[in-house]
Design a protein around this motif. Sequence first.
Motif, PDB file in Angstrom:
ATOM      1  N   THR A 175     -25.642 -10.230 -10.577  1.00  0.00           N
ATOM      2  CA  THR A 175     -24.950  -9.326 -11.500  1.00  0.00           C
ATOM      3  C   THR A 175     -24.326  -8.177 -10.727  1.00  0.00           C
ATOM      4  OG1 THR A 175     -26.494  -9.859 -13.283  1.00  0.00           O
ATOM      5  CG2 THR A 175     -25.223  -7.828 -13.507  1.00  0.00           C
ATOM      6  N   ILE A 176     -25.068  -7.663  -9.751  1.00  0.00           N
ATOM      7  CA  ILE A 176     -24.534  -6.602  -8.895  1.00  0.00           C
ATOM      8  C   ILE A 176     -23.461  -7.157  -7.976  1.00  0.00           C
ATOM      9  CG2 ILE A 176     -25.137  -4.819  -7.219  1.00  0.00           C
ATOM     10  CD1 ILE A 176     -28.055  -5.095  -8.179  1.00  0.00           C
ATOM     11  N   LEU A 177     -23.747  -8.306  -7.354  1.00  0.00           N
ATOM     12  CA  LEU A 177     -22.823  -8.877  -6.373  1.00  0.00           C
ATOM     13  C   LEU A 177     -21.497  -9.293  -6.994  1.00  0.00           C
ATOM     14  CD1 LEU A 177     -25.317 -11.133  -4.358  1.00  0.00           C
ATOM     15  CD2 LEU A 177     -24.381  -8.921  -3.685  1.00  0.00           C
ATOM     16  N   SER A 178     -21.560  -9.993  -8.123  1.00  0.00           N
ATOM     17  CA  SER A 178     -20.334 -10.503  -8.727  1.00  0.00           C
ATOM     18  C   SER A 178     -19.489  -9.373  -9.299  1.00  0.00           C
ATOM     19  CB  SER A 178     -20.649 -11.538  -9.809  1.00  0.00           C
ATOM     20  OG  SER A 178     -21.545 -11.008 -10.756  1.00  0.00           O
ATOM     21  N   ALA A 179     -20.139  -8.415  -9.995  1.00  0.00           N
ATOM     22  CA  ALA A 179     -19.387  -7.274 -10.528  1.00  0.00           C
ATOM     23  C   ALA A 179     -18.810  -6.440  -9.388  1.00  0.00           C
ATOM     24  CB  ALA A 179     -20.284  -6.415 -11.411  1.00  0.00           C
ATOM     25  N   GLY A 180     -19.612  -6.237  -8.335  1.00  0.00           N
ATOM     26  CA  GLY A 180     -19.129  -5.471  -7.193  1.00  0.00           C
ATOM     27  C   GLY A 180     -17.981  -6.159  -6.479  1.00  0.00           C
ATOM     28  N   THR A 181     -18.057  -7.479  -6.374  1.00  0.00           N
ATOM     29  CA  THR A 181     -16.984  -8.230  -5.714  1.00  0.00           C
ATOM     30  C   THR A 181     -15.687  -8.141  -6.511  1.00  0.00           C
ATOM     31  OG1 THR A 181     -18.603  -9.779  -4.815  1.00  0.00           O
ATOM     32  CG2 THR A 181     -16.308 -10.473  -4.803  1.00  0.00           C
ATOM     33  N   PHE A 182     -15.791  -8.342  -7.821  1.00  0.00           N
ATOM     34  CA  PHE A 182     -14.608  -8.228  -8.670  1.00  0.00           C
ATOM     35  C   PHE A 182     -14.020  -6.818  -8.599  1.00  0.00           C
ATOM     36  CE2 PHE A 182     -15.371 -12.117 -11.342  1.00  0.00           C
ATOM     37  CZ  PHE A 182     -14.080 -12.598 -11.227  1.00  0.00           C
ATOM     38  N   LEU A 183     -14.884  -5.793  -8.612  1.00  0.00           N
ATOM     39  CA  LEU A 183     -14.419  -4.412  -8.551  1.00  0.00           C
ATOM     40  C   LEU A 183     -13.696  -4.144  -7.240  1.00  0.00           C
ATOM     41  CD1 LEU A 183     -14.344  -1.532  -9.702  1.00  0.00           C
ATOM     42  CD2 LEU A 183     -16.586  -1.154  -8.638  1.00  0.00           C
ATOM     43  N   LEU A 184     -14.277  -4.595  -6.128  1.00  0.00           N
ATOM     44  CA  LEU A 184     -13.676  -4.380  -4.814  1.00  0.00           C
ATOM     45  C   LEU A 184     -12.301  -5.041  -4.727  1.00  0.00           C
ATOM     46  CD1 LEU A 184     -13.888  -3.351  -1.908  1.00  0.00           C
ATOM     47  CD2 LEU A 184     -15.060  -5.491  -1.312  1.00  0.00           C
ATOM     48  N   VAL A 185     -12.235  -6.296  -5.157  1.00  0.00           N
ATOM     49  CA  VAL A 185     -10.955  -7.008  -5.103  1.00  0.00           C
ATOM     50  C   VAL A 185      -9.923  -6.327  -5.996  1.00  0.00           C
ATOM     51  CG1 VAL A 185      -9.784  -9.180  -5.628  1.00  0.00           C
ATOM     52  CG2 VAL A 185     -12.023  -9.213  -4.523  1.00  0.00           C
ATOM     53  N   ASN A 186     -10.359  -5.900  -7.174  1.00  0.00           N
ATOM     54  CA  ASN A 186      -9.443  -5.238  -8.108  1.00  0.00           C
ATOM     55  C   ASN A 186      -8.910  -3.930  -7.533  1.00  0.00           C
ATOM     56  OD1 ASN A 186      -8.045  -5.098 -10.537  1.00  0.00           O
ATOM     57  ND2 ASN A 186      -9.673  -3.973 -11.575  1.00  0.00           N
ATOM     58  N   LEU A 187      -9.783  -3.165  -6.854  1.00  0.00           N
ATOM     59  CA  LEU A 187      -9.362  -1.904  -6.267  1.00  0.00           C
ATOM     60  C   LEU A 187      -8.410  -2.119  -5.090  1.00  0.00           C
ATOM     61  CD1 LEU A 187     -12.739   0.076  -6.292  1.00  0.00           C
ATOM     62  CD2 LEU A 187     -10.727   0.529  -7.708  1.00  0.00           C
ATOM     63  N   VAL A 188      -8.637  -3.177  -4.327  1.00  0.00           N
ATOM     64  CA  VAL A 188      -7.833  -3.429  -3.133  1.00  0.00           C
ATOM     65  C   VAL A 188      -6.441  -3.942  -3.487  1.00  0.00           C
ATOM     66  CG1 VAL A 188      -7.616  -4.885  -1.073  1.00  0.00           C
ATOM     67  CG2 VAL A 188      -9.802  -3.791  -1.603  1.00  0.00           C
ATOM     68  N   VAL A 280     -14.017  -0.240 -26.937  1.00  0.00           N
ATOM     69  CA  VAL A 280     -14.347   1.097 -26.447  1.00  0.00           C
ATOM     70  C   VAL A 280     -13.140   1.734 -25.749  1.00  0.00           C
ATOM     71  CG1 VAL A 280     -15.953   2.433 -25.012  1.00  0.00           C
ATOM     72  CG2 VAL A 280     -16.759   0.396 -26.213  1.00  0.00           C
ATOM     73  N   GLY A 281     -12.256   0.892 -25.206  1.00  0.00           N
ATOM     74  CA  GLY A 281     -11.057   1.398 -24.549  1.00  0.00           C
ATOM     75  C   GLY A 281     -11.238   1.717 -23.077  1.00  0.00           C
ATOM     76  N   LEU A 282     -12.222   1.098 -22.435  1.00  0.00           N
ATOM     77  CA  LEU A 282     -12.464   1.344 -21.018  1.00  0.00           C
ATOM     78  C   LEU A 282     -11.560   0.468 -20.164  1.00  0.00           C
ATOM     79  CD1 LEU A 282     -16.372   1.378 -21.059  1.00  0.00           C
ATOM     80  CD2 LEU A 282     -14.818   3.331 -21.267  1.00  0.00           C
ATOM     81  N   SER A 283     -11.354   0.888 -18.930  1.00  0.00           N
ATOM     82  CA  SER A 283     -10.624   0.050 -17.988  1.00  0.00           C
ATOM     83  C   SER A 283     -11.548  -1.030 -17.447  1.00  0.00           C
ATOM     84  CB  SER A 283     -10.100   0.896 -16.823  1.00  0.00           C
ATOM     85  OG  SER A 283     -11.179   1.354 -16.015  1.00  0.00           O
ATOM     86  N   LYS A 284     -10.958  -2.056 -16.838  1.00  0.00           N
ATOM     87  CA  LYS A 284     -11.777  -3.110 -16.232  1.00  0.00           C
ATOM     88  C   LYS A 284     -12.683  -2.535 -15.156  1.00  0.00           C
ATOM     89  CE  LYS A 284      -8.793  -7.138 -17.069  1.00  0.00           C
ATOM     90  NZ  LYS A 284      -7.779  -6.453 -17.923  1.00  0.00           N
ATOM     91  N   ASN A 285     -12.178  -1.568 -14.399  1.00  0.00           N
ATOM     92  CA  ASN A 285     -12.991  -0.967 -13.346  1.00  0.00           C
ATOM     93  C   ASN A 285     -14.195  -0.223 -13.921  1.00  0.00           C
ATOM     94  OD1 ASN A 285     -11.280  -1.969 -11.444  1.00  0.00           O
ATOM     95  ND2 ASN A 285     -10.316  -0.019 -10.914  1.00  0.00           N
ATOM     96  N   ASN A 286     -14.002   0.489 -15.036  1.00  0.00           N
ATOM     97  CA  ASN A 286     -15.127   1.159 -15.700  1.00  0.00           C
ATOM     98  C   ASN A 286     -16.197   0.151 -16.096  1.00  0.00           C
ATOM     99  OD1 ASN A 286     -12.908   3.467 -17.410  1.00  0.00           O
ATOM    100  ND2 ASN A 286     -14.115   3.800 -15.557  1.00  0.00           N
ATOM    101  N   VAL A 287     -15.744  -0.961 -16.657  1.00  0.00           N
ATOM    102  CA  VAL A 287     -16.682  -2.001 -17.101  1.00  0.00           C
ATOM    103  C   VAL A 287     -17.417  -2.615 -15.914  1.00  0.00           C
ATOM    104  CG1 VAL A 287     -16.848  -4.288 -18.161  1.00  0.00           C
ATOM    105  CG2 VAL A 287     -15.413  -2.529 -19.213  1.00  0.00           C
TER     106      VAL A 287
END
Length: 442
Positions: A175-188, A280-287
């Motif tokens: 859960t940490i790894l997959s969310a973190g991976t998606f977040l990192l790729v999205n930010l990059v 809720v209106g959050l961004s994908k990164n917030n989620v």
Amino acid sequence: MAENGNPQRTTNHAPPDPAAFRRIAFASLIGSVIEAYDFALYGFAAALVFPKVFFPSLGPAAGTIASLATLGVAFVARPIGAILFGYFGDRYGRKATLIATVLGMGVGTTLMGLIPSAETIGSVAPILIVVLRAVQGLALGGEWAGAILFVTEHAPPNRRGFYAMFPQLGQTLPTILSAGTFLLVNLVVGEDTFVSWGWRVPFIASIVLVALGLYIRLRVEETPVFVRDQQRTTSSRPPLLEAFKRQPSTIARCAGVALTAISFVYVAQSFLSNFGVTHVGLSKNNVLVATALSGVFYTIFCALASVLSDRYGGRRIIVGAEILGAAWALALFPLLSMNTAASFTVALCVTMGIAGLALGAVGPFLPEQFPTRYRYTASGISYQITGVIGGGIAPLVAPIIVDSWGTTAFGIVLAAMSVVAAICTYSLKDRSRQTLDWSPES
């Protein structure tokens, strides 16, 4: 042995030497991490990306429902995988079967990252996704029971919870790894590029974990409990038939044991992820940040429950978590209705924390209910039936219930599932002080 027979023998066998234990623990952990990481990747992608990539013609709402429906394909396949791999695991050993499951999951996930979008190949794209999702389901259906048995059948009774903690953590860390991976790729790469091709990177990169898991699992030995059972067994009946003949009621009740844990996890990772963006209106990164943080709570409470089960017994820990889950389900959506990033994060973290508390002791508790001869099949099919209900059906019906009757109605449904789970768990015997080395004739 009659239904719910009670083996009285205890075995004070010593655990394996430290080096052997490290291999056993790491083999169960890394394999479970791979399986759950790949599965969690799909859950996030189905909620945040696949409606646009594979179901664009349906529109946002229908596309989301169709995308989340593909989650259910794997949960239908999981009981089939439990039967298939359970047969080989009970007949030919835990080790070989676990090698097959990690290969199946890894190949299926990597190929997902290579499928062209619906704009490129049309309706073939979602069909391929469904097929590969079924492959994931088959592999995961055989993985959980095998990984749990691999450590618990090496463990002394008073340390079974601690040993089982490692494959259970393999269910929480992704859960940490997959969310973190998606977040990192999205930010990059940015939002548009992420939807275009960035989401594929975590899927394709999972092949590295598969290679590591395969290497580790090839270097461990078969469980001594299975070896001894093979030397004494005389049964030629298929494990599934023998399990349902001898312990049908136990299997049915065991299918409810992990209901709170699995429903909370998949509702949080799939439905609530989408809910955070659309309602809720959050961004994908917030989620993704909230999800990664919730994974920390999931992991900590899972480890805590695993260790505490050695002292207090698994049944007591699981039932307590399920009662807590029933109360929390009624408070969840009122908290989410505050429509803030903070309330969403708290809601997600508490939900996943309760899921971890409910899951941690399930690892030793389910295998303790069945004899060695068909333990892989029986514990696997019980757990995967739970997966169909809690992980396949619950996230699928969630948006339908919320759209039709509101969030309060779905909170009541979640609470009712936890009550059923508590009843099923409490009805089973606590065998945490008894050996796993027994046969139906014992």
